[in-house]
Design an enzyme around this catalytic site. Sequence first.
Site, PDB file in Angstrom:
ATOM      1  N   ARG A 227       0.848  -1.204   0.000  1.00  0.00           N
ATOM      2  CA  ARG A 227       0.000   0.000   0.000  1.00  0.00           C
ATOM      3  C   ARG A 227       0.881   1.251   0.000  1.00  0.00           C
ATOM      4  O   ARG A 227       2.114   1.169   0.047  1.00  0.00           O
ATOM      5  CB  ARG A 227      -0.925  -0.005   1.202  1.00  0.00           C
ATOM      6  CG  ARG A 227      -0.174   0.131   2.517  1.00  0.00           C
ATOM      7  CD  ARG A 227      -1.114   0.129   3.702  1.00  0.00           C
ATOM      8  NE  ARG A 227      -0.527   0.839   4.832  1.00  0.00           N
ATOM      9  CZ  ARG A 227      -1.051   0.889   6.048  1.00  0.00           C
ATOM     10  NH1 ARG A 227      -2.183   0.267   6.282  1.00  0.00           N
ATOM     11  NH2 ARG A 227      -0.463   1.567   7.017  1.00  0.00           N
ATOM     12  N   ASP A 271       8.254 -10.712   7.201  1.00  0.00           N
ATOM     13  CA  ASP A 271       8.507  -9.574   8.080  1.00  0.00           C
ATOM     14  C   ASP A 271      10.001  -9.271   7.996  1.00  0.00           C
ATOM     15  O   ASP A 271      10.832 -10.141   8.313  1.00  0.00           O
ATOM     16  CB  ASP A 271       8.099  -9.962   9.510  1.00  0.00           C
ATOM     17  CG  ASP A 271       8.301  -8.815  10.497  1.00  0.00           C
ATOM     18  OD1 ASP A 271       9.163  -7.946  10.243  1.00  0.00           O
ATOM     19  OD2 ASP A 271       7.607  -8.798  11.521  1.00  0.00           O
ATOM     20  N   ALA A 299       9.593  -0.115   3.354  1.00  0.00           N
ATOM     21  CA  ALA A 299       8.755  -0.466   4.515  1.00  0.00           C
ATOM     22  C   ALA A 299       9.163   0.376   5.718  1.00  0.00           C
ATOM     23  O   ALA A 299      10.352   0.565   5.978  1.00  0.00           O
ATOM     24  CB  ALA A 299       8.906  -1.954   4.838  1.00  0.00           C
ATOM     25  N   LYS A 305       5.544   9.271  20.183  1.00  0.00           N
ATOM     26  CA  LYS A 305       5.285   9.686  21.556  1.00  0.00           C
ATOM     27  C   LYS A 305       6.517  10.448  22.035  1.00  0.00           C
ATOM     28  O   LYS A 305       7.628  10.160  21.579  1.00  0.00           O
ATOM     29  CB  LYS A 305       5.078   8.451  22.449  1.00  0.00           C
ATOM     30  CG  LYS A 305       4.067   8.688  23.527  1.00  0.00           C
ATOM     31  CD  LYS A 305       3.438   7.416  24.023  1.00  0.00           C
ATOM     32  CE  LYS A 305       1.948   7.665  24.183  1.00  0.00           C
ATOM     33  NZ  LYS A 305       1.215   6.601  24.709  1.00  0.00           N
ATOM     34  N   TYR A 363      11.600   7.632  15.474  1.00  0.00           N
ATOM     35  CA  TYR A 363      11.438   7.665  14.010  1.00  0.00           C
ATOM     36  C   TYR A 363      12.559   8.496  13.373  1.00  0.00           C
ATOM     37  O   TYR A 363      13.190   8.083  12.394  1.00  0.00           O
ATOM     38  CB  TYR A 363      10.065   8.259  13.682  1.00  0.00           C
ATOM     39  CG  TYR A 363       9.683   8.260  12.220  1.00  0.00           C
ATOM     40  CD1 TYR A 363       9.360   7.076  11.571  1.00  0.00           C
ATOM     41  CD2 TYR A 363       9.623   9.453  11.498  1.00  0.00           C
ATOM     42  CE1 TYR A 363       8.983   7.081  10.230  1.00  0.00           C
ATOM     43  CE2 TYR A 363       9.243   9.465  10.166  1.00  0.00           C
ATOM     44  CZ  TYR A 363       8.919   8.279   9.534  1.00  0.00           C
ATOM     45  OH  TYR A 363       8.556   8.296   8.215  1.00  0.00           O
ATOM     46  N   LYS A 367      15.418   7.404  10.687  1.00  0.00           N
ATOM     47  CA  LYS A 367      15.478   7.982   9.339  1.00  0.00           C
ATOM     48  C   LYS A 367      16.767   8.765   9.109  1.00  0.00           C
ATOM     49  O   LYS A 367      17.272   8.834   7.980  1.00  0.00           O
ATOM     50  CB  LYS A 367      14.246   8.860   9.093  1.00  0.00           C
ATOM     51  CG  LYS A 367      12.930   8.076   9.093  1.00  0.00           C
ATOM     52  CD  LYS A 367      12.891   7.023   7.997  1.00  0.00           C
ATOM     53  CE  LYS A 367      11.534   6.367   7.838  1.00  0.00           C
ATOM     54  NZ  LYS A 367      11.490   5.400   6.724  1.00  0.00           N
TER      55      LYS A 367
END
Length: 457
Positions: A227, A271, A299, A305, A363, A367
């Site tokens: 997707r 996975d 992916a 948070k 995150y 990255k």
Amino acid sequence: MADLLQQLLTSPIGRQITSTLSVPIPPELRRHEPGQSLAHGPVLVLAADGGAVQGAVTELLTGAGVDVVDEVTDTAAEPAGDGRPQRFAAIVVDATGITRSADLAQLHDLLHPVLKRVLPSGRIILLGRPPEDADDAHTRAAQRSLEGVVRSLGKEARDGTTVTLVHVAAGAEGDLDAAVRFLVSARSAYVSGQVLHVGPAPSGACDGIDWERPLAGQVALVTGAARGIGEAIAEVLARDGAHVVCLDVPAQGDALQRVANRVGGTTLQLDITGDDAPQRVIDHLRERHGGVDVVVHNAGITRDKSLANMERGWWDAVIAVNLTSQERMNDALLDEKVLNEGGRIVCVSSMAGIAGGKGQTNYAASKAGVIGHVEALAPKLAERSGSINAVAPGFIETEMTAAMPLISREFGRRMNSLNQGGQPVDVAEAIAFFASPAAVGSNGTTLRVDGQHLIGA
Ligand SMILES: NC(=O)c1ccc[n+]([C@@H]2O[C@H](COP(=O)([O-])OP(=O)(O)OC[C@H]3O[C@@H](n4cnc5c(N)ncnc54)[C@H](O)[C@@H]3O)[C@@H](O)[C@H]2O)c1
């Protein structure tokens, strides 16, 4: 994903309200369609004194069927004879010869008279030299100044026009085909305010290339292909001629199969964080395809948070999917020589990895790590006549961003020079550019696909 606010703003009543309130209306961006001409009008190619690439750029654009203009015709000489000034799909300025700050005024002299003649979804492209390669301090400063021009002009441009800078390394003057074609065309609709580095390519990189299907006969692996951005990458690489192996988790099996069927590709369900994932990928690619030419690490997950409230599990999950899996897979691909000679790796990073994001320490760490990984592996790929690069998307309209809280989503969407979120295809086109055999001169770089997000360089 429908951008409801954009639909409202562009309705007749919405236009009235926005003009009263001076709210910017997101322009409709011209995007690539197969068979479309490279440029939607003439391209003006100019040079500051001492420019080294104007001739090569003119030749490659002319060869691509573009109407190249090298001086500005006045109103009376306008070809259509309708008395209106000639307008351009793109303006390309060779600024490689600029070596002193005083020379920068030539940019003003060249651009000032023509900037208002750029068509909607137009392109302004400056060609310069990598400042770090300069022999003296004056040249380095002057070439670095080009970045300031491009980043500011990107913020001034209207109607979907983008502004980019290409750093042409010494010896790469004849290797600009892929970069110039990508930046002039509608494929780069959501790339603005960015610098693209082009180094010398191995000889023959463009020989016999079919620019409509540059990946014909090649095998590409795309992770997270069920997707969103991964689906668009699979579609664009297949359009460009590749057989695409679409990889995603087993829980996405049905969606993955639908994508693979549509693009004429095959599926691989696993996975990527599994202990045996790299070996299973290697075995699959070797046994079914005898190797792989293009690997796209797309992916990714978010678990946002503030660090003060974040459980350790959320940290670990994000690092494992977004960074460690890419490192493990690339190590295995290179060690086991499954990536064919001349092979490409393209990793998906994020704007958050450059500018950071509130609630995104995990995150952003993953990255930013991708960018470091790409820089570190570039020499290894160059030894094999290949490349590894990253794309850093800004706000792209996918299920991932649709899940954001409304206010953050609207801010994310509007905080860029094009006043809108990008489409998955915009990221896919940048990846297809890096995957193209002719783009091999770009190695170890990160290209932002973010409409020039207002935060971060
Ligand atoms: N959408 C954006 O605005 C945006 C911005 C910057 C970067 N990105 C990056 O682009 C990439 C794609 O984002 P998207 O918005 O399409 O996300 P998405 O959530 O819509 O799709 C991600 C896909 O990755 C797959 N995936 C997740 N974990 C996996 C695993 N362990 N093994 C195999 N497959 C796995 C998912 O099943 C899913 O199909 C991600 O790396 C994301 O971080 C997205």
